[in-house]
Design an enzyme around this catalytic site. Structure first.
Site, mmCIF file in Angstrom:
data_model
loop_
_atom_site.group_PDB
_atom_site.id
_atom_site.type_symbol
_atom_site.label_atom_id
_atom_site.label_comp_id
_atom_site.label_asym_id
_atom_site.label_seq_id
_atom_site.Cartn_x
_atom_site.Cartn_y
_atom_site.Cartn_z
ATOM 1 N N GLU A 276 1.034 -1.349 0.040
ATOM 2 C CA GLU A 276 0.142 0.045 0.236
ATOM 3 C C GLU A 276 1.116 0.844 0.021
ATOM 4 O OE1 GLU A 276 -2.988 -0.782 3.056
ATOM 5 O OE2 GLU A 276 -3.901 -1.984 1.829
ATOM 6 N N HIS A 294 -7.782 2.106 0.777
ATOM 7 C CA HIS A 294 -8.141 1.393 2.467
ATOM 8 C C HIS A 294 -8.736 2.522 3.482
ATOM 9 C CE1 HIS A 294 -5.496 -0.623 6.227
ATOM 10 N NE2 HIS A 294 -6.605 -0.369 6.207
HETATM 11 C C1 3PG Z 1 -7.523 -1.258 11.203
HETATM 12 O O1 3PG Z 1 -7.271 -2.023 11.315
HETATM 13 O O2 3PG Z 1 -7.987 -0.522 11.822
HETATM 14 C C2 3PG Z 1 -7.914 -1.208 9.558
HETATM 15 O O3 3PG Z 1 -7.423 -1.602 8.269
HETATM 16 C C3 3PG Z 1 -7.746 0.569 9.679
HETATM 17 O O4 3PG Z 1 -6.507 1.062 9.259
HETATM 18 P P1 3PG Z 1 -5.782 2.905 9.439
HETATM 19 O O5 3PG Z 1 -6.040 3.184 10.751
HETATM 20 O O6 3PG Z 1 -5.064 2.841 9.229
HETATM 21 O O7 3PG Z 1 -6.756 2.995 8.349
#
Ligand code: 3PG
Length: 544
Positions: A276, A294
């Site tokens: 990512e 994401h």
């Molecule tokens: C998590 O594991 O809480 C989610 O995938 C969110 O990830 P992020 O805080 O990077 O958006």
């Protein structure tokens, strides 16, 4: 006696410096508000590795989302670090093992974004079923293509939920209203539990063979990486649409590309990727895939909840308290009646270390009295933390104290008994030494001011207020001993604050335990030892 916050405040006002909280990713403004004024907030881009490593040098806490790698190297670069706080759920970017070994607490915000994640997954299901993103782009491009974007209903389709934890359950509850047939794969859930949420449990094969839609809600582990690959896609229906809003790599990306490009399946919705951002991923060239960067937790509500939750945890952790959302330390939820015993136990652990020389093969913690009705495992942790505090040079915390015992082959036991004869509550910490002998300290907390008292040492009844400096003397009972050591300490300007004398029998072994106002040097100790012909003479220091 000072509580964690008071001592933090005194430390802060003495040295004009505040604990440093490093914010390594963009968090809700509510986070800084909830942290309050007691910290120096430092912002750094957690994906800029050199900047991160340098900022960690003075950090007491670090707050991250999923983009910052808090690995062993990062933890080693942070000698003052006490807590890693993940403002979200997934912890695959935090090396929990390395943090634990360094005594660093790891906390997350386990429920902050579950609703947002569930809603995004459902959004992806609808995007795939009705071509919403493509139709939107096409119309904005000047086209009016109605038949091209003819979709499918969810009604009477089979939707499979892979993972029936918090998020999978929320997805199931929401999808229940669409008249779909819900099946689920989760080896850790019973059929009865699945039925409660309207899902019929199935094997992964059945899921792959029967589903029109699959949505994935499991953490990424070595077992779940590549869970759905070429073999699984080979079993799928042609109209399968698959959604992954959990972690990249649970669906094998190469196999997914093949399945989509050959039209073996109808579509995929991805919010997460192995890398990512997924730069140059061939998946992004396909027209039967819907992607988001994401965004599962990216809602105002989830970010606010996550930020406030980790801010509270960081405040607790930096005050030396246990944190309910800590993932690498037990005993987070502590009854109010147990709390006063924590600091007593930590100090008794230090006294025990002084008495035993740290040479233990087992450590036993006994809790007697009313508090035994509650979970008192935190008292065991506190005793261990105290015991190792003077034994090692590295940071000792509730997190790594059990590990230190394990690494040294020290067996740790906790026993409780609701009955206590003399005190409302009394706790004992014992060390079984390598030669089979036992060293022990018992203590209690008295009255509304929570005065800490030591009530027995090595089985002798005493009554001494907790103090910074103890001297423990074991000798043969005879007249004049108190006068001898009293004079010896007086000659060196050492003031005796309190004194307890106990003996087995007249002329037998006798014990004097005194508390003094200043540290006793080895030289003075040796003089007194010779003067009273002591069998054992120890100076024991406690960090108050
Ligand atoms: C998590 O594991 O809480 C989610 O995938 C969110 O990830 P992020 O805080 O990077 O958006």
């Amino acid at each position: 006696m000072m509580c964690g916050w008071e001592s933090l405040f005194v430390w802060h006002s003495l040295f004009m410096t505040k604990p440093v909280v490093l914010i390594a990713e963009e968090l809700s403004p509510a986070t800084v508000e909830a942290l309050g004024p007691d910290f120096e907030i430092v912002n750094v881009d957690g994906t800029d590795r050199p900047a991160l490593l340098s900022a960690l040098g003075s950090a007491d806490a670090i707050l991250v989302r999923s983009a910052t790698q808090v690995d062993a190297e990062a933890i080693a670069a942070a000698p003052q670090l006490k807590v890693v706080a993940r403002a979200g759920v997934g912890l695959d970017n935090v090396d929990i093992k390395a943090a634990t070994a360094a005594g660093v607490m790891v906390v997350n915000a386990p429920t902050s974004n579950v609703i947002s994640a569930a809603e995004l997954a459902i959004g992806h299901i609808f995007s795939l079923a009705r071509f919403i993103p493509d139709a939107n782009a096409s119309l904005k491009n000047g086209e009016w293509k109605r038949s091209k974007y003819t979709g499918v209903e969810l009604y009477e389709k089979t939707i499979a939920i892979v993972g029936l934890g918090r998020i999978g359950t929320l997805v199931a509850q929401r999808l229940a209203n669409f008249g779909a047939n819900l099946i689920g794969y989760d080896p850790y859930v019973t059929p009865a539990r699945a039925e409660q949420i309207g899902v019929k449990l199935a094997s992964l094969e059945e899921v792959m063979q029967q589903a029109d839609f699959i949505t994935i809600h499991i953490p990424k582990t070595p077992e779940t990486t590549g869970l759905i690959g070429a073999k699984e896609f080979a079993m799928a229906k042609e109209n399968l649409r698959i959604v992954n809003c959990s972690r990249g790599g649970i669906i094998d990306e190469a196999a997914l590309y093949d399945a989509l490009s050959s039209k073996k399946i109808a579509g995929a919705g991805l919010d997460v990727f192995v890398n990512e951002p997924p730069k140059d991923s061939p998946l992004l060239t396909l027209d039967n895939i819907v992607v988001t960067p994401h965004l599962g937790a990216s809602t105002d509500e989830a970010q606010e909840k996550a930020g406030i939750s980790v801010a509270k945890s960081v405040r607790l952790a930096l005050a030396g308290d246990l944190v309910p959302d800590a993932v690498n330390v037990a005993g987070g939820n502590i009854d109010a009646s147990v709390k006063p015993g924590i600091s007593l136990m930590e100090r008794m652990g230090q006294v025990l270390f002084g008495l035993s020389g740290g040479n233990a093969s087992a450590i036993e913690v006994e809790v007697r009295g009313e508090i035994a009705a509650h979970d008192v495992s935190v008292l065991k942790l506190a005793g261990l933390k105290g015991f190792f505090q003077n034994a090692v040079t590295e940071q000792v915390s509730y997190v790594n104290a059990p590990l230190m015992a394990e690494q040294r082959g020290i067996e740790v036991r906790l026993s409780t008994d609701a009955n206590s004869d003399e005190y409302r509550n009394v706790t004992t910490i014992k060390a079984i030494l390598a030669d089979g002998s036992v060293a022990s300290v018992s203590g209690t907390v008295i009255g509304p001011k929570h005065l800490q008292k030591i009530v027995a040492i090595n089985g002798y009844q005493v009554e001494l207020a907790m103090a910074e400096h103890f001297v423990y003397m074991l000798y043969t009972d005879r007249p004049g001993i108190v006068a001898i050591y009293g004079k010896a300490f007086a000659d060196k300007g050492i003031n005796i604050a309190a004194m307890q004398i106990a003996r087995e029998q007249k002329g037998g072994k006798a014990l004097s335990v005194i508390t003094v106002d200043s540290k006793v040097s080895d030289e003075v100790l040796e003089q007194v030892r010779v003067a009273i012909e002591a069998e054992k003479l120890l100076a024991i220091d406690v960090n108050l």
